[in-house]
Every structure is written in C-alpha cells, then in structure tokens.
Design a protein around this motif. Sequence first.
Motif, mmCIF file in Angstrom:
data_model
loop_
_atom_site.group_PDB
_atom_site.id
_atom_site.type_symbol
_atom_site.label_atom_id
_atom_site.label_comp_id
_atom_site.label_asym_id
_atom_site.label_seq_id
_atom_site.Cartn_x
_atom_site.Cartn_y
_atom_site.Cartn_z
ATOM 1 N N THR A 30 3.059 4.293 -2.295
ATOM 2 C CA THR A 30 3.309 3.271 -1.285
ATOM 3 C C THR A 30 4.786 2.908 -1.286
ATOM 4 O O THR A 30 5.405 2.827 -2.344
ATOM 5 C CB THR A 30 2.476 2.007 -1.567
ATOM 6 O OG1 THR A 30 1.103 2.366 -1.709
ATOM 7 C CG2 THR A 30 2.605 0.994 -0.454
ATOM 8 N N GLN A 31 5.326 2.713 -0.104
ATOM 9 C CA GLN A 31 6.700 2.256 0.055
ATOM 10 C C GLN A 31 6.693 1.014 0.935
ATOM 11 O O GLN A 31 5.832 0.872 1.813
ATOM 12 C CB GLN A 31 7.553 3.326 0.730
ATOM 13 C CG GLN A 31 7.664 4.616 -0.052
ATOM 14 C CD GLN A 31 8.476 5.643 0.719
ATOM 15 O OE1 GLN A 31 9.559 5.347 1.214
ATOM 16 N NE2 GLN A 31 7.937 6.847 0.841
ATOM 17 N N TYR A 32 7.657 0.136 0.697
ATOM 18 C CA TYR A 32 7.759 -1.105 1.469
ATOM 19 C C TYR A 32 9.161 -1.239 2.048
ATOM 20 O O TYR A 32 10.142 -0.772 1.456
ATOM 21 C CB TYR A 32 7.473 -2.321 0.583
ATOM 22 C CG TYR A 32 6.098 -2.318 -0.013
ATOM 23 C CD1 TYR A 32 5.009 -2.789 0.704
ATOM 24 C CD2 TYR A 32 5.874 -1.828 -1.294
ATOM 25 C CE1 TYR A 32 3.738 -2.786 0.157
ATOM 26 C CE2 TYR A 32 4.607 -1.824 -1.853
ATOM 27 C CZ TYR A 32 3.540 -2.303 -1.117
ATOM 28 O OH TYR A 32 2.292 -2.297 -1.656
ATOM 29 N N SER A 57 3.274 -6.887 8.280
ATOM 30 C CA SER A 57 3.020 -8.325 8.223
ATOM 31 C C SER A 57 4.278 -9.025 8.698
ATOM 32 O O SER A 57 5.372 -8.464 8.647
ATOM 33 C CB SER A 57 2.670 -8.769 6.798
ATOM 34 O OG SER A 57 3.797 -8.670 5.954
ATOM 35 N N ALA A 58 4.107 -10.222 9.182
ATOM 36 C CA ALA A 58 5.240 -11.027 9.623
ATOM 37 C C ALA A 58 4.889 -12.496 9.438
ATOM 38 O O ALA A 58 3.749 -12.900 9.666
ATOM 39 C CB ALA A 58 5.571 -10.741 11.081
ATOM 40 N N CYS A 59 5.848 -13.241 9.030
ATOM 41 C CA CYS A 59 5.661 -14.664 8.803
ATOM 42 C C CYS A 59 6.283 -15.418 9.980
ATOM 43 O O CYS A 59 7.433 -15.161 10.348
ATOM 44 C CB CYS A 59 6.342 -15.031 7.487
ATOM 45 S SG CYS A 59 6.029 -16.688 6.933
ATOM 46 N N VAL A 60 5.557 -16.335 10.562
ATOM 47 C CA VAL A 60 6.051 -17.068 11.722
ATOM 48 C C VAL A 60 7.222 -17.970 11.339
ATOM 49 O O VAL A 60 8.265 -17.978 11.993
ATOM 50 C CB VAL A 60 4.916 -17.903 12.367
ATOM 51 C CG1 VAL A 60 5.462 -18.777 13.479
ATOM 52 C CG2 VAL A 60 3.819 -16.986 12.890
ATOM 53 N N LEU A 69 4.107 -11.709 -1.039
ATOM 54 C CA LEU A 69 2.963 -11.887 -0.140
ATOM 55 C C LEU A 69 3.086 -10.981 1.079
ATOM 56 O O LEU A 69 2.093 -10.410 1.539
ATOM 57 C CB LEU A 69 2.839 -13.344 0.300
ATOM 58 C CG LEU A 69 2.300 -14.313 -0.737
ATOM 59 C CD1 LEU A 69 2.354 -15.743 -0.213
ATOM 60 C CD2 LEU A 69 0.882 -13.940 -1.143
ATOM 61 N N GLY A 70 4.299 -10.827 1.589
ATOM 62 C CA GLY A 70 4.516 -9.929 2.723
ATOM 63 C C GLY A 70 4.078 -8.516 2.395
ATOM 64 O O GLY A 70 3.429 -7.854 3.211
ATOM 65 N N ARG A 71 4.417 -8.037 1.197
ATOM 66 C CA ARG A 71 3.987 -6.695 0.772
ATOM 67 C C ARG A 71 2.460 -6.618 0.670
ATOM 68 O O ARG A 71 1.857 -5.640 1.104
ATOM 69 C CB ARG A 71 4.636 -6.333 -0.564
ATOM 70 C CG ARG A 71 6.102 -5.991 -0.456
ATOM 71 C CD ARG A 71 6.660 -5.418 -1.744
ATOM 72 N NE ARG A 71 6.602 -6.366 -2.847
ATOM 73 C CZ ARG A 71 7.531 -7.276 -3.128
ATOM 74 N NH1 ARG A 71 8.613 -7.362 -2.365
ATOM 75 N NH2 ARG A 71 7.389 -8.097 -4.148
#
Length: 99
Positions: A30-32, A57-60, A69-71
């Motif tokens: 896996t890569q991020y 994923s995206a944070c508003v 958490l994004g990962r």
Amino acid sequence: MSDLEKEIIEKGLTAPRVTLESINSKIKGTQYYVFPGTTVTVALIELENGSSVVGESACVSPENFDAELGRKFAYQNAFNKIWPLEGYLLKEKLNKESV
C-alpha cells in the motif's frame, strides 16, 4: 476472525465466497499520498496480480485533518472496492467449473 465471520461459519454458510482473509492474502502493498495544502489523502493498494485499487478520503474542515486517520479512511475506501472485484472473479471461476 470477526464476529460476523464467526456467525457466518456457525450458520454453515461456507460455500465458496469472498472473505476478509482471502482479500488480505492478495494485497502486496500500500502507498499513500496527501496532496500538498489539502486534506485529500489517497491510498493505492497493489494486489499480487499487479492490479491496483485506489481509495480516497478528504476532511471538510482543515482543523480536523489528521494524516493517520486520512490514511485509514482512504485505505478502507480502497479496500471496499476490492470486494466486488473479487466477487466477480469468484463467480467467473465457479461458472467455468459448472460448465
């Protein structure tokens, strides 16, 4: 083994099926990537056969952005896309065996 997996086995629903373990066994790596200046995280799951699946994923609110958490969210998004691919592959295999 998850509680849900235990329940499936206890009910004898063990015909050929896609499982969490079967998917995990096909993940090579896996890569991020987080786009600079954004809260957008992308996870790329590489499968053993060379295919790749991408999740995001995206944070508003930037104030709530947490890279870890994004990962996790991006990984789960990508992982969830593998289920239908593996389901199709298994159905094709079962169909060919029945012919």
